[in-house]
Design an enzyme around this catalytic site. Structure first.
Site, mmCIF file in Angstrom:
data_model
loop_
_atom_site.group_PDB
_atom_site.id
_atom_site.type_symbol
_atom_site.label_atom_id
_atom_site.label_comp_id
_atom_site.label_asym_id
_atom_site.label_seq_id
_atom_site.Cartn_x
_atom_site.Cartn_y
_atom_site.Cartn_z
ATOM 1 N N THR A 116 0.935 -1.221 -0.003
ATOM 2 C CA THR A 116 -0.107 0.183 -0.002
ATOM 3 C C THR A 116 0.837 1.220 -0.106
ATOM 4 O OG1 THR A 116 -1.403 1.364 1.428
ATOM 5 C CG2 THR A 116 -0.083 -0.295 2.466
ATOM 6 N N TYR A 141 -2.242 0.484 10.093
ATOM 7 C CA TYR A 141 -2.358 -0.233 8.804
ATOM 8 C C TYR A 141 -1.210 -0.314 8.156
ATOM 9 C CZ TYR A 141 -3.944 -0.753 4.129
ATOM 10 O OH TYR A 141 -3.895 -1.172 2.808
HETATM 11 C C1 UD1 Z 1 -6.108 4.133 2.725
HETATM 12 C C2 UD1 Z 1 -4.973 3.851 2.709
HETATM 13 C C3 UD1 Z 1 -4.523 3.108 1.317
HETATM 14 C C4 UD1 Z 1 -5.421 1.934 1.673
HETATM 15 C C5 UD1 Z 1 -6.885 2.054 1.610
HETATM 16 C C6 UD1 Z 1 -7.604 0.944 2.067
HETATM 17 C C7 UD1 Z 1 -3.441 5.608 3.752
HETATM 18 C C8 UD1 Z 1 -2.804 6.893 3.444
HETATM 19 N N1 UD1 Z 1 -3.890 5.218 2.541
HETATM 20 O O1 UD1 Z 1 -6.402 4.906 1.641
HETATM 21 O O2 UD1 Z 1 -3.309 2.695 1.088
HETATM 22 O O3 UD1 Z 1 -5.352 1.112 0.435
HETATM 23 O O4 UD1 Z 1 -7.121 3.202 2.828
HETATM 24 O O5 UD1 Z 1 -8.961 1.177 2.631
HETATM 25 O O6 UD1 Z 1 -3.362 5.081 4.711
HETATM 26 N N2 UD1 Z 1 -12.675 10.752 2.821
HETATM 27 C C9 UD1 Z 1 -13.701 11.699 2.988
HETATM 28 N N3 UD1 Z 1 -14.822 11.016 3.168
HETATM 29 C C10 UD1 Z 1 -15.191 10.011 3.230
HETATM 30 C C11 UD1 Z 1 -14.325 8.969 2.952
HETATM 31 C C12 UD1 Z 1 -13.031 9.380 2.695
HETATM 32 O O7 UD1 Z 1 -13.115 12.819 3.105
HETATM 33 O O8 UD1 Z 1 -16.217 9.526 3.700
HETATM 34 C C13 UD1 Z 1 -11.316 11.129 2.321
HETATM 35 C C14 UD1 Z 1 -10.150 10.487 3.218
HETATM 36 O O9 UD1 Z 1 -9.951 11.286 4.409
HETATM 37 C C15 UD1 Z 1 -8.975 10.775 2.334
HETATM 38 C C16 UD1 Z 1 -9.633 10.598 0.955
HETATM 39 O O10 UD1 Z 1 -10.926 10.936 0.966
HETATM 40 O O11 UD1 Z 1 -8.377 12.060 2.264
HETATM 41 C C17 UD1 Z 1 -9.485 8.990 0.476
HETATM 42 O O12 UD1 Z 1 -9.733 8.176 1.770
HETATM 43 P P1 UD1 Z 1 -10.238 6.553 1.439
HETATM 44 O O13 UD1 Z 1 -10.962 6.267 0.309
HETATM 45 O O14 UD1 Z 1 -10.559 6.133 2.653
HETATM 46 O O15 UD1 Z 1 -8.681 6.005 1.107
HETATM 47 P P2 UD1 Z 1 -7.192 6.185 2.090
HETATM 48 O O16 UD1 Z 1 -7.485 6.681 3.308
HETATM 49 O O17 UD1 Z 1 -6.608 7.369 1.394
#
Ligand code: UD1
Length: 323
Positions: A116, A141
């Site tokens: 990841t 994680y």
């Molecule tokens: C994280 C991991 C990634 C992993 C994935 C699996 C990190 C940096 N990255 O991705 O390697 O494969 O989880 O689950 O740890 N967001 C919102 N609202 C929401 C959902 C998400 O604002 O309802 C934002 C989050 O804060 C983030 C972005 O969208 O900034 C992407 O989030 P998400 O899709 O959960 O993935 P990551 O956390 O980037």
């Protein structure tokens, strides 16, 4: 080839299973169905048990003579990992120790690992990560996955095992033929959640953090279509077969979008409006993660086909409607 897939009923595993199954490989999937779905298993035989059950795994591997192992099973929710770190060290690290040990014992010398971009944390200048960027995960994680990469590196030096660790950036969308897609209950992924809003399964969502040092204050991620990611695994398997070397490779497109841009894209592509409240930061989030994406093209000859956020969103939405 005779292949063992752990976590093959999950989101990414099921897309890879779909491709490898179409190619006619002989596949056994070990999946406890904790987050995966039996309906996603379009090919292969299914063994339903937990990877902690080492004796069962040992017996299976003694019987089957696998030639390759693709290891998807694991826990993936960053905020949950902050609250329950030991669950992540158990499911991601300890289970991997046991699996790698059994691969060595049974002569399974080709290993593909779901790693990841979370390994990089905030360490990359401007958030642009090359494979040489220092690994410095900022959540359990990422740390649990980093340890597995270290174990693979050391094991490959000491034994005949070769591996490819694919460092996934933000995987999203669904199979373009809509045969499989993301079914994870209580998903936390941005595009999945926004698609659930667009289909009316959720009435609202939140944007986590608007004070990051980015162009609009929200986090930037490199979103990659799940079918392209699945193809990278197929290419990695070919590489392990031919080149008999190991590699650690980023898997992303090399450019990113802010959370606001993604939410706007979902609204535009689906033609649906929904509330997206701006709230505080979510624990464990890095500000920017973008892949430097050349190495995987050079080493595996990987040629992504779906580098298009609108298409990613459209497939996610169409799948969500079908679910
Ligand atoms: C994280 C991991 C990634 C992993 C994935 C699996 C990190 C940096 N990255 O991705 O390697 O494969 O989880 O689950 O740890 N967001 C919102 N609202 C929401 C959902 C998400 O604002 O309802 C934002 C989050 O804060 C983030 C972005 O969208 O900034 C992407 O989030 P998400 O899709 O959960 O993935 P990551 O956390 O980037």
């Amino acid at each position: 080839m005779k292949i063992l897939i752990t976590g093959g009923a999950g989101y990414i595993g099921s897309h890879v299973l779909n491709l490898l199954g179409q190619q006619g490989h002989d596949i056994v999937v070990v999946d406890n169905l904790s987050t995966g779905r039996k309906e996603s298993l379009l090919y292969g035989r299914h063994e339903q048990f937990n990877l902690e059950e080492v004796e069962k795994l040992d017996q299976l591997m003694a019987k089957e003579n696998f030639e390759a192992c693709l290891h998807f099973a694991g826990s993936i929710v960053v905020p949950e990992s902050v609250e329950k770190p030991l669950k992540y060290y158990q499911n991601n690290t300890t289970n991997s120790v046991n699996l790698i040990e059994l691969c060595v014992k049974h002569g399974v010398n080709r290993f593909i690992f779901s790693s990841t971009a979370a390994l990089y944390g905030d360490s990359a200048p401007n958030g642009i990560c090359t494979e040489e960027t220092m690994v410095a995960p900022i959540n359990p994680y990422g740390r649990s996955k980093m340890m597995t990469e270290f174990m693979l590196e050391d094991t490959a030096k000491a034994t005949a095992l070769n591996y490819v660790a694919l460092r996934y950036f933000n995987v999203a969308g669904a199979n373009v033929d809509l045969k499989v897609g993301q079914c994870s209950p209580n998903a936390t992924h941005l595009i999945k959640i926004a698609s659930e809003c667009a289909t009316g399964k959720r009435d609202k969502m939140a944007i986590f953090g608007t004070d990051y040092d980015t162009k609009d204050g929200t986090c930037i991620r490199d979103y990659i279509h799940v079918d392209d990611l699945a193809q990278a695994h197929v290419d990695a398997l070919t590489f392990l077969e031919k080149d008999k070397e190991s590699a650690v490779l980023n898997c992303g497109y090399g450019h990113g979008y802010t959370v606001r841009e993604v939410v706007e894209t979902v609204k535009r592509v689906t033609g649906k409006d929904f509330p997206a409240a701006e709230v505080g930061r979510r624990a464990g989030d890095a500000a920017i993660l973008i892949s430097k994406a050349e190495k995987i093209r050079e080493v595996l000859g990987w040629k992504p086909k779906y580098d298009d956020l609108d298409l990613i969103v459209r497939t996610a939405y169409e799948w969500e409607k079908k679910l």
